[in-house]
Design a protein around this motif. Structure first.
Motif, PDB file in Angstrom:
ATOM      1  N   SER A 144       0.807  -1.519   0.297  1.00 27.10           N
ATOM      2  CA  SER A 144      -0.060  -0.129   0.062  1.00 27.10           C
ATOM      3  C   SER A 144       1.127   1.744   0.022  1.00 27.10           C
ATOM      4  O   SER A 144       2.185   1.378   0.818  1.00 27.10           O
ATOM      5  N   GLU A 145       0.416   2.411  -0.563  1.00 30.33           N
ATOM      6  CA  GLU A 145       1.503   3.749  -0.878  1.00 30.33           C
ATOM      7  C   GLU A 145       0.340   4.750  -0.179  1.00 30.33           C
ATOM      8  O   GLU A 145      -0.662   5.146  -0.962  1.00 30.33           O
ATOM      9  N   GLU A 146       0.792   5.527   0.676  1.00 28.62           N
ATOM     10  CA  GLU A 146      -0.265   6.033   1.092  1.00 28.62           C
ATOM     11  C   GLU A 146      -0.083   7.322   0.427  1.00 28.62           C
ATOM     12  O   GLU A 146      -0.865   8.536  -0.192  1.00 28.62           O
ATOM     13  N   ALA A 147       1.038   7.744  -0.689  1.00 29.29           N
ATOM     14  CA  ALA A 147       2.233   9.191  -0.869  1.00 29.29           C
ATOM     15  C   ALA A 147       0.687   8.815  -2.332  1.00 29.29           C
ATOM     16  O   ALA A 147       0.448  10.018  -2.677  1.00 29.29           O
ATOM     17  N   LEU A 148       1.065   7.113  -2.847  1.00 25.21           N
ATOM     18  CA  LEU A 148      -0.397   7.433  -4.404  1.00 25.21           C
ATOM     19  C   LEU A 148      -1.823   7.580  -3.175  1.00 25.21           C
ATOM     20  O   LEU A 148      -2.731   7.252  -4.521  1.00 25.21           O
ATOM     21  N   LYS A 149      -2.001   6.960  -2.046  1.00 26.24           N
ATOM     22  CA  LYS A 149      -3.674   7.160  -2.070  1.00 26.24           C
ATOM     23  C   LYS A 149      -4.049   5.502  -2.583  1.00 26.24           C
ATOM     24  O   LYS A 149      -5.667   5.438  -2.841  1.00 26.24           O
ATOM     25  N   ALA A 150      -3.108   4.485  -2.515  1.00 21.09           N
ATOM     26  CA  ALA A 150      -3.291   3.609  -3.132  1.00 21.09           C
ATOM     27  C   ALA A 150      -3.437   2.592  -2.185  1.00 21.09           C
ATOM     28  O   ALA A 150      -2.148   1.824  -1.884  1.00 21.09           O
ATOM     29  N   SER A 151      -4.100   1.384  -2.140  1.00 17.03           N
ATOM     30  CA  SER A 151      -3.729  -0.043  -1.052  1.00 17.03           C
ATOM     31  C   SER A 151      -3.469  -1.415  -2.203  1.00 17.03           C
ATOM     32  O   SER A 151      -2.936  -0.524  -3.598  1.00 17.03           O
ATOM     33  N   GLY A 152      -3.246  -2.123  -1.600  1.00 10.34           N
ATOM     34  CA  GLY A 152      -1.187  -3.079  -2.376  1.00 10.34           C
ATOM     35  C   GLY A 152      -2.558  -3.497  -3.752  1.00 10.34           C
ATOM     36  O   GLY A 152      -2.191  -4.262  -4.162  1.00 10.34           O
ATOM     37  N   GLU A 153      -4.150  -4.183  -2.828  1.00  4.55           N
ATOM     38  CA  GLU A 153      -4.779  -4.958  -3.801  1.00  4.55           C
ATOM     39  C   GLU A 153      -5.240  -3.606  -4.624  1.00  4.55           C
ATOM     40  O   GLU A 153      -5.158  -4.589  -5.927  1.00  4.55           O
ATOM     41  N   GLN A 154      -5.124  -2.222  -4.491  1.00  3.43           N
ATOM     42  CA  GLN A 154      -5.696  -1.942  -6.159  1.00  3.43           C
ATOM     43  C   GLN A 154      -3.980  -1.438  -6.752  1.00  3.43           C
ATOM     44  O   GLN A 154      -4.740  -1.587  -7.678  1.00  3.43           O
ATOM     45  N   ARG A 155      -3.661  -1.485  -6.639  1.00  2.00           N
ATOM     46  CA  ARG A 155      -2.067  -1.029  -7.056  1.00  2.00           C
ATOM     47  C   ARG A 155      -1.907  -3.024  -8.150  1.00  2.00           C
ATOM     48  O   ARG A 155      -1.290  -2.890  -9.347  1.00  2.00           O
ATOM     49  N   ALA A 156      -2.361  -4.127  -7.471  1.00  4.15           N
ATOM     50  CA  ALA A 156      -1.946  -5.121  -7.895  1.00  4.15           C
ATOM     51  C   ALA A 156      -3.203  -4.949  -8.954  1.00  4.15           C
ATOM     52  O   ALA A 156      -2.452  -6.189 -10.134  1.00  4.15           O
ATOM     53  N   ARG A 157      -4.658  -4.689  -8.798  1.00  2.00           N
ATOM     54  CA  ARG A 157      -5.522  -4.729  -9.960  1.00  2.00           C
ATOM     55  C   ARG A 157      -4.855  -4.397 -11.200  1.00  2.00           C
ATOM     56  O   ARG A 157      -5.368  -4.883 -12.056  1.00  2.00           O
ATOM     57  N   GLU A 158      -4.567  -3.031 -10.916  1.00  2.00           N
ATOM     58  CA  GLU A 158      -4.074  -2.401 -12.139  1.00  2.00           C
ATOM     59  C   GLU A 158      -3.244  -3.038 -12.641  1.00  2.00           C
ATOM     60  O   GLU A 158      -3.146  -2.603 -14.208  1.00  2.00           O
ATOM     61  N   ASN A 159      -2.209  -3.356 -11.971  1.00  2.00           N
ATOM     62  CA  ASN A 159      -1.263  -4.263 -12.794  1.00  2.00           C
ATOM     63  C   ASN A 159      -1.217  -5.615 -13.608  1.00  2.00           C
ATOM     64  O   ASN A 159      -0.548  -6.699 -14.356  1.00  2.00           O
ATOM     65  N   TYR A 160      -2.334  -5.865 -12.319  1.00  2.00           N
ATOM     66  CA  TYR A 160      -3.083  -7.275 -13.269  1.00  2.00           C
ATOM     67  C   TYR A 160      -3.549  -7.291 -14.246  1.00  2.00           C
ATOM     68  O   TYR A 160      -3.464  -8.335 -15.291  1.00  2.00           O
ATOM     69  N   GLY A 161      -4.253  -6.128 -14.759  1.00  2.00           N
ATOM     70  CA  GLY A 161      -4.566  -5.521 -16.095  1.00  2.00           C
ATOM     71  C   GLY A 161      -3.124  -5.728 -17.410  1.00  2.00           C
ATOM     72  O   GLY A 161      -3.453  -5.830 -18.462  1.00  2.00           O
ATOM     73  N   LYS A 162      -2.581  -4.635 -16.912  1.00  2.00           N
ATOM     74  CA  LYS A 162      -1.029  -4.917 -17.518  1.00  2.00           C
ATOM     75  C   LYS A 162      -0.989  -6.408 -18.175  1.00  2.00           C
ATOM     76  O   LYS A 162       0.521  -6.625 -18.720  1.00  2.00           O
ATOM     77  N   GLU A 163      -0.315  -7.193 -17.359  1.00  2.00           N
ATOM     78  CA  GLU A 163      -0.199  -8.246 -17.143  1.00  2.00           C
ATOM     79  C   GLU A 163      -0.341  -9.032 -18.303  1.00  2.00           C
ATOM     80  O   GLU A 163       0.138  -9.547 -19.160  1.00  2.00           O
ATOM     81  N   VAL A 164      -1.983  -8.734 -18.062  1.00  2.00           N
ATOM     82  CA  VAL A 164      -2.211  -9.652 -19.272  1.00  2.00           C
ATOM     83  C   VAL A 164      -2.724  -9.222 -20.475  1.00  2.00           C
ATOM     84  O   VAL A 164      -2.569 -10.083 -21.504  1.00  2.00           O
ATOM     85  N   THR A 165      -2.777  -7.722 -20.479  1.00  3.81           N
ATOM     86  CA  THR A 165      -2.135  -7.223 -21.929  1.00  3.81           C
ATOM     87  C   THR A 165      -0.570  -7.980 -22.497  1.00  3.81           C
ATOM     88  O   THR A 165      -0.085  -8.146 -24.011  1.00  3.81           O
ATOM     89  N   LYS A 166       0.185  -7.558 -21.556  1.00  7.23           N
ATOM     90  CA  LYS A 166       1.485  -7.971 -22.418  1.00  7.23           C
ATOM     91  C   LYS A 166       1.548  -9.433 -22.677  1.00  7.23           C
ATOM     92  O   LYS A 166       1.916  -9.821 -23.438  1.00  7.23           O
ATOM     93  N   ALA A 167       0.798 -10.220 -21.670  1.00 11.43           N
ATOM     94  CA  ALA A 167       0.709 -11.981 -22.661  1.00 11.43           C
ATOM     95  C   ALA A 167       0.114 -12.332 -23.848  1.00 11.43           C
ATOM     96  O   ALA A 167       0.615 -12.890 -24.835  1.00 11.43           O
ATOM     97  N   LYS A 168      -1.080 -11.123 -24.241  1.00  7.66           N
ATOM     98  CA  LYS A 168      -1.353 -11.156 -25.356  1.00  7.66           C
ATOM     99  C   LYS A 168      -0.936 -10.669 -26.431  1.00  7.66           C
ATOM    100  O   LYS A 168      -1.548 -11.054 -27.619  1.00  7.66           O
TER     101      LYS A 168
END
Length: 280
Positions: A144-168
């Motif tokens: 989790s990042e206080e500076a980004l106001k983003a939880s670890g789960e939110q950041r993982a959700r965002e990067n999950y989408g990026k990993e799917v895009t890379k796989a394709k």
């Protein structure tokens, strides 16, 4: 003699007049004093209210300013050893003749943030040809990042989408298809395709999954060589799903109370480094 009586009355009246005026003056002063005290008290109350925020409710904070939102801590604080994320029995089934059997760990500058491991092997069947298999798993954990106001789960959700895009986006891939992979973590997507290389047709399946603040990407591929038939994409996908479920489950086990995490190995990690190219 009778004339002196009125005169006496006038003397007494004059003598009484200062006393009456004094009494009246005292009465007037007393009333004014009470009024001043009331005003003074009211002023003190207003000042105290302004400085203390109003009695028991005041703490010096601005009552009109909302409390700052806090970011929830990440659920998972560490990663398992990538080479232990998939059981040895499963590795033996999926990658016959894997060498080394324990897998080869990728380098990472922070093994608790990112880790990867791969296995490769071939099963030589003589005149019937050879079956080649490759398996790799990558784990990415987000704090989790206080500076980004983003939880670890939110950041993982965002990067999950990026990993799917890379796989394709694999160069040269044919018949690329994506589908939801149910029963794996909080969300998962399978990406399947075929790829022609070294005079063989490889069948590929990549399973990108997320469990809270951790993204797990597993790639499994295989091909028949020297006259052997290549496995179908469906066969490869079935085995990949099994391995992906194990890898995701290993994240929860690594974070159980008292669980020890083995180092991922492979020397000093380089976090920015990608796992070795699948099937190489």
């Amino acid at each position: 003699m009778h004339r002196s009586a009125p005169r006496l009355s006038r003397i007494l009246a004059c003598a009484a007049l200062p006393l009456m005026l004094a009494v009246a003056g005292c009465s007037s002063d007393s009333g004014g004093g009470d009024e001043d005290k009331k005003k003074e008290k009211a002023g003190s109350s207003a000042s105290a209210s302004a400085e203390g925020g109003g009695g028991s409710e005041g703490s010096g904070a601005d009552p009109g300013k909302p409390a700052e939102d806090t970011v929830a801590p990440a659920t998972y604080a560490k990663l398992p050893s990538a080479c232990s994320a998939i059981g040895s029995s499963s590795v033996g089934d999926l990658v016959p003749g894997a060498s080394p059997k324990g897998g080869t760990a990728g380098k990472s500058s922070d093994a608790q943030a990112r880790a990867n491991c791969h296995w490769k092997g071939s099963d030589d069947n003589g005149l019937k040809g050879t079956q080649y298999r490759w398996l790799d798993v990558s784990l990415l954990r987000y704090d989790s990042e206080e500076a980004l106001k983003a939880s670890g789960e939110q950041r993982a959700r965002e990067n999950y989408g990026k990993e799917v895009t890379k796989a394709k986006a694999v160069e040269g891939a044919k018949n690329v298809k994506t589908a939801a992979a149910t029963g794996i973590g909080d969300e998962a997507t399978s990406v399947t395709y075929t790829l022609r290389k070294v005079d063989a047709d490889f069948a590929y399946t990549t399973i990108v999954s997320r469990i809270d603040n951790v993204v797990v990407t597993l790639t499994y591929n295989g091909a028949g060589m020297a006259g052997a038939d290549s496995p179908s994409v469906e066969e490869v996908t079935k085995d990949a799903v099994k391995a992906a479920k194990e890898a995701v489950a290993s994240v929860g086990k690594a974070n159980e109370k008292g669980a020890a995490t083995k180092p991922s190995g492979g020397g000093s990690p380089d976090a920015s480094k990608k796992p070795a190219t699948a099937g190489s």
